[in-house]
Design a protein around this motif. Structure first.
Motif, short mmCIF file in Angstrom:
data_model
loop_
_atom_site.label_atom_id
_atom_site.label_comp_id
_atom_site.label_asym_id
_atom_site.label_seq_id
_atom_site.Cartn_x
_atom_site.Cartn_y
_atom_site.Cartn_z
N LEU A 204 -27.12 -45.47 -18.65
CA LEU A 204 -26.25 -45.31 -17.49
C LEU A 204 -26.96 -44.94 -16.19
O LEU A 204 -26.42 -45.14 -15.11
N CYS A 205 -28.16 -44.37 -16.28
CA CYS A 205 -28.80 -43.90 -15.05
C CYS A 205 -29.73 -44.98 -14.48
O CYS A 205 -30.16 -45.87 -15.21
N PHE A 206 -30.01 -44.86 -13.21
CA PHE A 206 -30.90 -45.84 -12.56
C PHE A 206 -31.60 -45.18 -11.39
O PHE A 206 -31.24 -44.07 -10.99
N PHE A 232 -21.30 -40.43 2.28
CA PHE A 232 -22.48 -40.79 1.49
C PHE A 232 -22.14 -40.75 0.00
O PHE A 232 -22.47 -41.66 -0.75
N LEU A 233 -21.45 -39.68 -0.41
CA LEU A 233 -21.11 -39.53 -1.83
C LEU A 233 -20.15 -40.63 -2.30
O LEU A 233 -20.24 -41.09 -3.43
N LYS A 234 -19.27 -41.06 -1.38
CA LYS A 234 -18.29 -42.08 -1.76
C LYS A 234 -18.95 -43.42 -2.05
O LYS A 234 -18.44 -44.24 -2.81
N LYS A 235 -20.12 -43.66 -1.43
CA LYS A 235 -20.77 -44.98 -1.58
C LYS A 235 -21.52 -45.14 -2.90
O LYS A 235 -22.15 -46.15 -3.15
N VAL A 237 -22.22 -45.32 -7.14
CA VAL A 237 -21.69 -46.24 -8.17
C VAL A 237 -20.50 -45.61 -8.90
O VAL A 237 -20.33 -44.39 -8.85
N PRO A 238 -19.66 -46.42 -9.56
CA PRO A 238 -18.50 -45.83 -10.25
C PRO A 238 -18.88 -44.98 -11.46
O PRO A 238 -19.97 -45.16 -12.02
N THR A 257 -24.25 -38.40 -10.87
CA THR A 257 -25.18 -38.08 -11.98
C THR A 257 -26.02 -39.31 -12.30
O THR A 257 -27.24 -39.22 -12.45
N ARG A 258 -25.37 -40.46 -12.35
CA ARG A 258 -26.08 -41.69 -12.69
C ARG A 258 -27.15 -42.02 -11.65
O ARG A 258 -28.23 -42.50 -11.98
N GLU A 259 -26.81 -41.75 -10.39
CA GLU A 259 -27.72 -42.16 -9.32
C GLU A 259 -28.82 -41.12 -9.03
O GLU A 259 -29.95 -41.48 -8.73
N SER A 260 -28.44 -39.84 -9.16
CA SER A 260 -29.40 -38.84 -8.66
C SER A 260 -30.36 -38.29 -9.72
O SER A 260 -31.37 -37.70 -9.38
N ALA A 261 -30.06 -38.50 -11.02
CA ALA A 261 -30.92 -37.89 -12.05
C ALA A 261 -32.37 -38.35 -11.93
O ALA A 261 -33.30 -37.55 -12.12
N ALA A 262 -32.58 -39.60 -11.58
CA ALA A 262 -33.95 -40.13 -11.54
C ALA A 262 -34.75 -39.61 -10.35
O ALA A 262 -35.98 -39.79 -10.30
#
Ligand SMILES: Nc1ncnc2c1ncn2[C@@H]1O[C@H](COP(=O)(O)OP(=O)(O)OP(=O)(O)O)[C@@H](O)[C@H]1O
Ligand SMILES: [Mg+2]
Length: 400
Positions: A204-206, A232-235, A237-238, A257-262
């Motif tokens: 799920l993460c990228f 910014f947060l609204k833009k 991924v789902p 979570t999906r976007e920021s973990a990496a």
């Protein structure tokens, strides 16, 4: 008997190739493109010699008799040697292979050179992003430039996994009685299990692009300093639902979570160094006339590099650093548009294994291997860090 059948009888059997990674052990036969099995590496007690021997014995036993089904006495072995790794592990492995399994010989193949073997090249800048750390090592005409060796634990998947586990605590779960609860309050959400966290991380993460990444890093430090936060947060991924094994519980993994973990892999460490700056430092640590060739031959391997967006982001970071920082502009400015990435013929997580498999199918297996007789006589295996072995083994032996 036809001529070719005779050849079949005398021809040597394919060597066994073993890569002992900190997360996964890849095993298979020399001459094949992919490993026959990839199994989780057990915890290796490096400080306790006997416990280490026992753990390795169990692992190698499983490899020979469960995954490869061969007689260990008939086969040579190729082991991927991380060069800068614990010598105790290498020695314990040799003891297990020679003393217990009576392997014919062991060839230690430097793991950093192996991705280059798959490309048929002798020069390149190799980045291996595995579980514990990411290692950068330039190789020139087949010789690793050890003084330019760089490593960072931040760009290993272990650091990111910890971050995913932390961020998931802020997500919610839907239990089978329809209730929606925060993860921290739901005992059914078995997040203590690392395999689930790792699965979420991989599926799920990228890795996001540089612009959003820098913004996310700012938000992680202090969200109140960031303007236009809500848009910014609204833009992002789902959110995605992830079924947890216990009690048909659904975990909502939100977009942030999906976007920021990496981001943890690209943030500066305590000394202000990032993965991109270490890569540039490794190139700068090499003599000036090697640099262009290294820049034009970047090879990225290791499971973590398979993360969606990882390579694109790394190259964005490199260009950004060279353009924005005077030091890198001065040293690397002329090469900024010359960075080129090789694509390895097999998947990044076992590209080094494939290289060793090719190497083990060449003459090197008979000319460069360390044989059982040598081991039984010397009771020690050669290592480049030991002066005794810095010359050819044969030359060193006193006349008998
Ligand atoms: N498709 C994928 N996408 C993202 N990450 C992945 C993928 N496949 C594997 N990984 C990550 O890569 C890691 C394993 O990579 P690899 O097999 O290169 O490690 P290793 O060689 O065992 O470790 P090391 O090189 O540190 O000793 C796993 O921890 C996993 O999180
Ligand atoms: Mg590895």
């Amino acid at each position: 008997m036809p001529f070719y059948e005779g050849i079949g009888l005398i021809a040597e059997k394919n060597a066994v190739v073993i890569e002992l990674g900190s997360a996964f052990t890849k095993v298979g036969y020399a001459g094949e493109a992919t490993p026959r099995a990839i199994l989780p590496t057990p915890e290796l007690p490096l400080d306790d010699e006997e416990a280490l021997y026992d753990t390795l014995f169990e692992l190698i036993h499983r490899v020979y008799f469960k995954h490869l089904l061969v007689n260990p006495r008939d086969r040579r072995v190729v082991i991927l040697d991380p060069l800068i790794g614990p010598v105790s592990l290498k020695r314990a492995l040799a003891r297990v292979l020679f003393q217990h399994f009576e392997a014919l010989s062991v060839l230690f193949a430097p793991s950093v050179l192996m991705p280059l073997v798959t490309l048929g090249r002798a020069t390149g800048l190799v980045l291996d992003a595995g579980r514990e750390e990411a290692v950068i090592l330039p190789v020139y005409e087949g010789v690793p430039v050890l003084k330019a060796w760089k490593a960072t634990p931040l760009a290993g998947s272990k650091a990111m996994q910890a971050e995913v586990g932390r961020l998931l605590q802020a997500c919610t779960v839907k239990t089978n009685d329809g209730q929606i609860q925060p993860v921290a309050e739901a005992p059914q959400a078995q997040l203590a299990d690392d395999t689930i966290v790792e699965d979420i991380q991989i599926r799920l993460c990228f890795v996001t692009d540089l612009e959003r990444g820098l913004q996310l890093q700012k938000i992680r430090k202090d969200a109140s300093q960031v303007s236009g936060l809500s848009s910014f947060l609204k833009k992002t991924v789902p959110a995605v639902t992830y079924p947890l094994p216990a009690g048909h519980t659904l975990l909502y993994v939100d977009g942030m979570t999906r976007e920021s973990a990496a981001e943890v892999m690209f943030e500066p460490d305590e000394d202000g160094r990032t993965l991109a700056s270490l890569l540039l430092d490794a190139i700068i640590a090499c003599p000036i006339d090697m640099r262009r060739e290294l820049v034009e031959n970047v090879v990225i391997v290791g499971g973590t590099s398979m993360m969606v967006g990882f390579k694109a982001r790394l190259f964005q970071e490199i260009k950004h650093l060279i353009k924005e920082e005077n030091y890198y502009q001065e040293k690397m400015g002329v090469l900024v548009d010359q960075f080129k990435l090789h694509v390895t013929p097999t998947q990044a997580n076992f590209a080094s294994w494939t290289g060793a498999s090719i190497f083990g199918a060449t003459d090197a297996i008979s000319t460069r291997s360390f044989t059982r007789e040598m081991f039984l006589k010397e009771k020690i295996i050669p290592d480049w860090s030991d002066f005794r072995f810095n010359q050819l083994y044969v030359e060193e032996k006193p006349p008998t």
